[in-house]
Design a protein around this motif. Structure first.
Motif, PDB file in Angstrom:
ATOM      1  N   VAL A  23      20.265  -4.469  -7.508  1.00 47.73           N
ATOM      2  CA  VAL A  23      18.957  -4.520  -6.725  1.00 47.73           C
ATOM      3  C   VAL A  23      18.718  -5.736  -6.072  1.00 47.73           C
ATOM      4  O   VAL A  23      18.416  -6.100  -5.190  1.00 47.73           O
ATOM      5  N   GLY A  24      18.961  -6.886  -7.096  1.00 49.72           N
ATOM      6  CA  GLY A  24      18.618  -8.293  -6.346  1.00 49.72           C
ATOM      7  C   GLY A  24      19.342  -8.757  -5.591  1.00 49.72           C
ATOM      8  O   GLY A  24      19.004  -9.433  -4.470  1.00 49.72           O
ATOM      9  N   VAL A  25      20.802  -8.516  -5.609  1.00 49.33           N
ATOM     10  CA  VAL A  25      21.812  -8.806  -4.668  1.00 49.33           C
ATOM     11  C   VAL A  25      21.357  -8.161  -3.119  1.00 49.33           C
ATOM     12  O   VAL A  25      21.490  -8.766  -2.344  1.00 49.33           O
ATOM     13  N   PHE A  26      21.145  -6.732  -3.434  1.00 47.19           N
ATOM     14  CA  PHE A  26      20.654  -6.003  -2.033  1.00 47.19           C
ATOM     15  C   PHE A  26      19.553  -6.550  -1.589  1.00 47.19           C
ATOM     16  O   PHE A  26      19.409  -6.662  -0.080  1.00 47.19           O
ATOM     17  N   LEU A  27      18.668  -7.136  -2.286  1.00 50.88           N
ATOM     18  CA  LEU A  27      17.322  -7.559  -1.697  1.00 50.88           C
ATOM     19  C   LEU A  27      17.263  -9.096  -1.284  1.00 50.88           C
ATOM     20  O   LEU A  27      17.100  -9.181   0.033  1.00 50.88           O
ATOM     21  N   VAL A  28      18.501  -9.699  -1.718  1.00 47.84           N
ATOM     22  CA  VAL A  28      18.696 -11.027  -1.099  1.00 47.84           C
ATOM     23  C   VAL A  28      19.328 -10.958   0.084  1.00 47.84           C
ATOM     24  O   VAL A  28      19.126 -11.390   1.050  1.00 47.84           O
ATOM     25  N   GLY A  29      20.423  -9.992   0.222  1.00 54.79           N
ATOM     26  CA  GLY A  29      21.173  -9.785   1.237  1.00 54.79           C
ATOM     27  C   GLY A  29      20.455  -9.247   2.261  1.00 54.79           C
ATOM     28  O   GLY A  29      20.478  -9.492   3.496  1.00 54.79           O
ATOM     29  N   SER A  30      19.309  -8.239   2.176  1.00 52.44           N
ATOM     30  CA  SER A  30      18.577  -7.554   3.060  1.00 52.44           C
ATOM     31  C   SER A  30      17.671  -8.608   3.823  1.00 52.44           C
ATOM     32  O   SER A  30      17.283  -8.489   5.114  1.00 52.44           O
ATOM     33  N   VAL A  31      17.141  -9.714   2.847  1.00 54.23           N
ATOM     34  CA  VAL A  31      16.247 -10.498   3.556  1.00 54.23           C
ATOM     35  C   VAL A  31      17.029 -11.398   4.342  1.00 54.23           C
ATOM     36  O   VAL A  31      16.398 -11.938   5.325  1.00 54.23           O
ATOM     37  N   ALA A  32      18.222 -11.977   4.068  1.00 57.80           N
ATOM     38  CA  ALA A  32      19.085 -12.772   4.823  1.00 57.80           C
ATOM     39  C   ALA A  32      19.447 -12.131   6.098  1.00 57.80           C
ATOM     40  O   ALA A  32      19.384 -12.802   7.335  1.00 57.80           O
ATOM     41  N   VAL A  33      19.685 -10.821   5.882  1.00 59.69           N
ATOM     42  CA  VAL A  33      20.096 -10.063   7.448  1.00 59.69           C
ATOM     43  C   VAL A  33      18.973 -10.236   8.336  1.00 59.69           C
ATOM     44  O   VAL A  33      19.171 -10.579   9.403  1.00 59.69           O
ATOM     45  N   ALA A  34      17.729  -9.882   7.825  1.00 63.71           N
ATOM     46  CA  ALA A  34      16.452  -9.867   8.346  1.00 63.71           C
ATOM     47  C   ALA A  34      16.282 -11.104   9.087  1.00 63.71           C
ATOM     48  O   ALA A  34      15.875 -11.302  10.349  1.00 63.71           O
ATOM     49  N   LEU A  35      16.337 -12.316   8.475  1.00 57.83           N
ATOM     50  CA  LEU A  35      16.300 -13.883   8.987  1.00 57.83           C
ATOM     51  C   LEU A  35      17.187 -14.063   9.815  1.00 57.83           C
ATOM     52  O   LEU A  35      16.760 -14.632  10.801  1.00 57.83           O
ATOM     53  N   ILE A  36      18.357 -13.793   9.730  1.00 59.31           N
ATOM     54  CA  ILE A  36      19.434 -13.977  10.693  1.00 59.31           C
ATOM     55  C   ILE A  36      19.325 -13.309  11.944  1.00 59.31           C
ATOM     56  O   ILE A  36      19.362 -13.770  13.103  1.00 59.31           O
ATOM     57  N   ILE A  37      18.786 -12.022  11.859  1.00 58.52           N
ATOM     58  CA  ILE A  37      18.494 -11.387  13.110  1.00 58.52           C
ATOM     59  C   ILE A  37      17.350 -11.722  13.986  1.00 58.52           C
ATOM     60  O   ILE A  37      17.296 -11.857  15.259  1.00 58.52           O
ATOM     61  N   LEU A  38      16.440 -12.303  13.043  1.00 56.92           N
ATOM     62  CA  LEU A  38      15.407 -12.925  13.690  1.00 56.92           C
ATOM     63  C   LEU A  38      15.638 -14.277  14.483  1.00 56.92           C
ATOM     64  O   LEU A  38      14.936 -14.725  15.480  1.00 56.92           O
ATOM     65  N   LEU A  39      16.425 -15.101  13.874  1.00 54.71           N
ATOM     66  CA  LEU A  39      16.641 -16.523  14.165  1.00 54.71           C
ATOM     67  C   LEU A  39      17.763 -16.713  15.326  1.00 54.71           C
ATOM     68  O   LEU A  39      17.387 -17.497  16.118  1.00 54.71           O
ATOM     69  N   ILE A  40      18.594 -15.601  15.028  1.00 53.52           N
ATOM     70  CA  ILE A  40      19.779 -15.816  16.264  1.00 53.52           C
ATOM     71  C   ILE A  40      19.175 -15.738  17.765  1.00 53.52           C
ATOM     72  O   ILE A  40      19.490 -16.739  18.717  1.00 53.52           O
ATOM     73  N   PRO A  41      18.101 -14.705  18.192  1.00 56.43           N
ATOM     74  CA  PRO A  41      17.694 -14.850  19.574  1.00 56.43           C
ATOM     75  C   PRO A  41      16.881 -16.116  19.708  1.00 56.43           C
ATOM     76  O   PRO A  41      16.630 -16.632  20.791  1.00 56.43           O
ATOM     77  N   LYS A  42      16.239 -16.632  18.833  1.00 55.41           N
ATOM     78  CA  LYS A  42      15.516 -17.900  19.151  1.00 55.41           C
ATOM     79  C   LYS A  42      16.410 -18.912  19.442  1.00 55.41           C
ATOM     80  O   LYS A  42      16.235 -19.914  20.399  1.00 55.41           O
ATOM     81  N   LEU A  43      17.659 -19.107  18.748  1.00 47.59           N
ATOM     82  CA  LEU A  43      18.579 -20.227  18.911  1.00 47.59           C
ATOM     83  C   LEU A  43      19.483 -19.942  20.531  1.00 47.59           C
ATOM     84  O   LEU A  43      19.759 -20.682  20.986  1.00 47.59           O
ATOM     85  N   ILE A  44      19.799 -18.618  20.669  1.00 49.18           N
ATOM     86  CA  ILE A  44      20.514 -18.461  21.825  1.00 49.18           C
ATOM     87  C   ILE A  44      19.901 -18.116  23.074  1.00 49.18           C
ATOM     88  O   ILE A  44      20.230 -18.373  24.101  1.00 49.18           O
ATOM     89  N   ALA A  45      18.575 -17.365  22.896  1.00 44.99           N
ATOM     90  CA  ALA A  45      18.209 -16.818  24.205  1.00 44.99           C
ATOM     91  C   ALA A  45      17.573 -18.175  24.856  1.00 44.99           C
ATOM     92  O   ALA A  45      17.233 -19.071  24.341  1.00 44.99           O
ATOM     93  N   PRO A  46      17.645 -18.025  26.179  1.00 45.32           N
ATOM     94  CA  PRO A  46      16.944 -19.029  27.035  1.00 45.32           C
ATOM     95  C   PRO A  46      15.636 -19.067  26.852  1.00 45.32           C
ATOM     96  O   PRO A  46      14.984 -18.022  27.033  1.00 45.32           O
ATOM     97  N   ASN A  47      14.968 -20.143  27.081  1.00 46.19           N
ATOM     98  CA  ASN A  47      13.227 -20.212  26.925  1.00 46.19           C
ATOM     99  C   ASN A  47      13.104 -21.131  28.062  1.00 46.19           C
ATOM    100  O   ASN A  47      12.997 -22.469  27.747  1.00 46.19           O
ATOM    101  N   LYS A  48      12.539 -20.565  29.245  1.00 43.69           N
ATOM    102  CA  LYS A  48      12.117 -21.330  30.546  1.00 43.69           C
ATOM    103  C   LYS A  48      10.695 -20.670  30.876  1.00 43.69           C
ATOM    104  O   LYS A  48      10.712 -19.905  31.970  1.00 43.69           O
TER     105      LYS A  48
END
Length: 117
Positions: free
Chosen positions: A7-32
């Motif tokens: 359960v702990g591994v699943f919780l850590v993994g799901s939080v990590a995936v959620a953070l990655i999904i939220l951070l990737i567009p901030k890094l890749i998407a153009p902001n003009k």
């Protein structure tokens, strides 16, 4: 404790995936940002009057009461399926649960949370 390691591994993994999904567009998407991009947009038309109009509080309360009684249905269904196996103690617990929900329903009604207009 080792039973909960998965359960702990699943919780850590799901939080990590959620953070990655939220951070990737901030890094890749153009902001003009420009003046045109920051204007309010309403179906292709220029807005007339104030753009940000607040909702009435009753709509939110109506949704909360609906959600509470929707969750009640989720709890009642499995209880009804196993009612004969659980005995009188389970019946008393469910009766207390329903009384608490009815008191909440009465309070919401008294406060006017169920009035749509």
């Amino acid at each position: 404790m080792s039973e909960f390691a998965g359960v702990g591994v699943f919780l850590v993994g799901s939080v990590a995936v959620a953070l990655i999904i939220l951070l990737i567009p901030k890094l890749i998407a153009p902001n003009k940002p420009s003046k045109e991009k920051l204007t309010a947009y309403e179906c292709g038309n220029e807005t007339i009057g104030q753009t940000w109009i607040g909702f009435k509080n009753n709509y939110f309360m109506y949704a909360l009461v609906f959600t509470a009684f929707d969750v009640e249905t989720v709890f009642l269904y499995p209880w009804a399926l196993t009612f004969q196996k659980m005995g009188i103690f389970a019946f008393a617990e469910m009766l207390i649960f329903i009384v608490i929900l009815l008191v909440g329903f009465w309070y919401a009604w008294k406060e006017g949370a169920l009035e749509w207009m």
